[in-house]
Design a protein around this motif. Structure first.
Motif, mmCIF file in Angstrom:
data_model
loop_
_atom_site.group_PDB
_atom_site.id
_atom_site.type_symbol
_atom_site.label_atom_id
_atom_site.label_comp_id
_atom_site.label_asym_id
_atom_site.label_seq_id
_atom_site.Cartn_x
_atom_site.Cartn_y
_atom_site.Cartn_z
ATOM 1 N N ARG A 229 0.882 -1.186 0.000
ATOM 2 C CA ARG A 229 0.000 0.000 0.000
ATOM 3 C C ARG A 229 0.916 1.233 0.000
ATOM 4 O O ARG A 229 2.090 1.127 0.379
ATOM 5 N N PRO A 230 0.401 2.384 -0.448
ATOM 6 C CA PRO A 230 1.257 3.581 -0.534
ATOM 7 C C PRO A 230 1.954 3.878 0.787
ATOM 8 O O PRO A 230 1.407 3.624 1.872
ATOM 9 N N ALA A 231 3.171 4.415 0.684
ATOM 10 C CA ALA A 231 3.998 4.663 1.873
ATOM 11 C C ALA A 231 3.345 5.670 2.807
ATOM 12 O O ALA A 231 2.637 6.581 2.367
ATOM 13 N N SER A 232 3.607 5.499 4.117
ATOM 14 C CA SER A 232 3.175 6.505 5.095
ATOM 15 C C SER A 232 3.943 7.796 4.798
ATOM 16 O O SER A 232 4.984 7.776 4.120
ATOM 17 N N ASP A 233 3.459 8.916 5.326
ATOM 18 C CA ASP A 233 4.130 10.196 5.068
ATOM 19 C C ASP A 233 5.595 10.165 5.499
ATOM 20 O O ASP A 233 6.473 10.645 4.782
ATOM 21 N N ALA B 196 7.633 7.970 3.133
ATOM 22 C CA ALA B 196 7.772 8.650 1.841
ATOM 23 C C ALA B 196 8.852 9.724 1.931
ATOM 24 O O ALA B 196 9.637 9.913 0.990
ATOM 25 N N GLN B 197 8.906 10.378 3.087
ATOM 26 C CA GLN B 197 9.932 11.418 3.295
ATOM 27 C C GLN B 197 11.340 10.805 3.255
ATOM 28 O O GLN B 197 12.241 11.316 2.618
ATOM 29 N N TRP B 198 11.480 9.653 3.950
ATOM 30 C CA TRP B 198 12.776 8.954 3.953
ATOM 31 C C TRP B 198 13.184 8.556 2.526
ATOM 32 O O TRP B 198 14.319 8.767 2.115
ATOM 33 N N PHE B 199 12.246 7.951 1.802
ATOM 34 C CA PHE B 199 12.562 7.469 0.446
ATOM 35 C C PHE B 199 12.960 8.644 -0.450
ATOM 36 O O PHE B 199 13.933 8.559 -1.211
ATOM 37 N N ALA B 200 12.185 9.735 -0.355
ATOM 38 C CA ALA B 200 12.476 10.887 -1.220
ATOM 39 C C ALA B 200 13.838 11.483 -0.862
ATOM 40 O O ALA B 200 14.620 11.863 -1.738
#
Ligand code: ATP
Length: 305
Positions: free
Chosen positions: A237-241, A244-248
């Motif tokens: 499922r889509p990443a938690s906020d 998502a911050q870590w990945f970006a």
């Protein structure tokens, strides 16, 4: 391939398309005798159009199509089309025999030629039952056998591995390699990156009717990616906020649906280790791999041409 070998196919300066709409513009391609050349590209890039021009099914508006030494009769082209060209009520043996007659294989040689073509694709065990009763993989074998029975100087195989399992894929790869070894040029059209990597001597990547890259698979991969590795994270499922911050921050980009994050880089392993705990918390999987031909096609197809 040495340049002293006469090409099995030479297309030069081809303009071709449908209903006045151009698909190929000033398109050139040469395939040596004994060479397997694979055309790769996204849907609609123009691969099948190249096959139609090469096989004479579509007339080029401009340019030259030369076959074999100075151009042979059309019967010397073996075409295994994407949509099987077999009669469903006939067996593979009967279908291949019909093609042998159409190719003008003399009667005394016909039975041996049919057996040889069936053997090349390992079609023997299903050679005598109606094609309509065969699974997709066996139909693909029979389709290729029919294209091979005339011992063509140029074999054109359009998506020969669509829907086949790994074992059949291996057999079809050997059949194409054997055909090239016997002196034919082979034009292979495929989305199957593993099959192409195993089978082709050279590849061309097509986008919007133009060749964007051409060469031996490993050389092209090395030129495009060097020693970089592809880091990918798959989520259910889509990443938690926070994730998502870590990945970006680690330089990864998300797919449209947000379920895959990727980055191509030299230090992919180190980044994967750094993100492992975050990915685990998201119930996802992280992987690092060498980029392949499908990544090359995706990269070239996205780049502005
Ligand atoms: N018979 C046709 N009439 C009109 N347009 C066509 C015809 N066949 C193909 N096209 C168009 O020509 C372009 C190139 O198609 P082509 O089939 O050569 O692409 P492809 O690279 O083989 O695609 P795919 O991987 O989906 O098989 C596409 O825009 C397609 O819509």
């Amino acid at each position: 391939m040495g340049s002293d070998i006469a090409p099995a196919l030479s297309l030069s300066g081809i303009d071709a398309g449908y209903d006045g709409r151009p698909v190929l513009r000033d398109f050139s391609l040469s395939i040596a005798a004994g060479e397997v050349y694979a055309l790769l590209g996204a849907n609609g890039a123009g691969k099948s159009t190249v096959a139609r021009v090469a096989s004479g099914l579509l007339l080029a508006r401009r340019g030259r199509v030369v076959l074999g030494e100075g151009g042979g009769p059309r019967g010397r082209i073996g075409l295994a089309p994407q949509d099987s060209a077999l009669f469903p009520a006939l067996s593979p043996r009967e279908n291949v025999d019909v093609t042998a007659r159409l190719c003008g294989v003399p009667k005394r040689d016909r039975s041996a030629a049919v057996n040889r073509a069936l053997d090349l694709t390992g079609c023997g065990p299903r050679a005598d039952q109606p094609v309509r009763t065969l699974s997709g993989g066996w139909k693909r074998r029979a389709n290729l056998s029919a294209a091979l029975v005339g011992q063509p100087r140029l074999l054109i195989a359009d998506e020969p591995t669509e829907g086949v399992d790994a074992a059949t894929r291996g057999v079809l790869s050997i059949a194409l390699r054997e055909t090239a070894k016997a002196g034919a040029g082979c034009l292979l059209i495929s989305h199957d990156a593993i099959f192409v990597a195993d089978t082709a001597d050279r590849i061309g990547v097509l986008a919007q009717g133009r060749l964007l890259a051409e060469g031996a698979p490993n050389a092209l991969l090395h030129r495009a990616f060097g020693s970089a590795r592809l880091l990918s994270i798959r989520l259910t499922r889509p990443a938690s906020d926070l994730a998502a911050q870590w990945f970006a921050q680690a330089g990864l980009s998300a797919s449209e649906d947000g379920l895959e994050w990727r980055r191509l880089c030299e230090d992919a392993l180190a980044i994967a280790q750094m993100l492992a705990a975050v990915v685990d918390g998201e119930d996802g999987e992280v992987a690092v791999r060498r980029p392949g031909l499908d990544d090359l096609v995706a990269q070239l197809s996205q780049a502005p041409s």
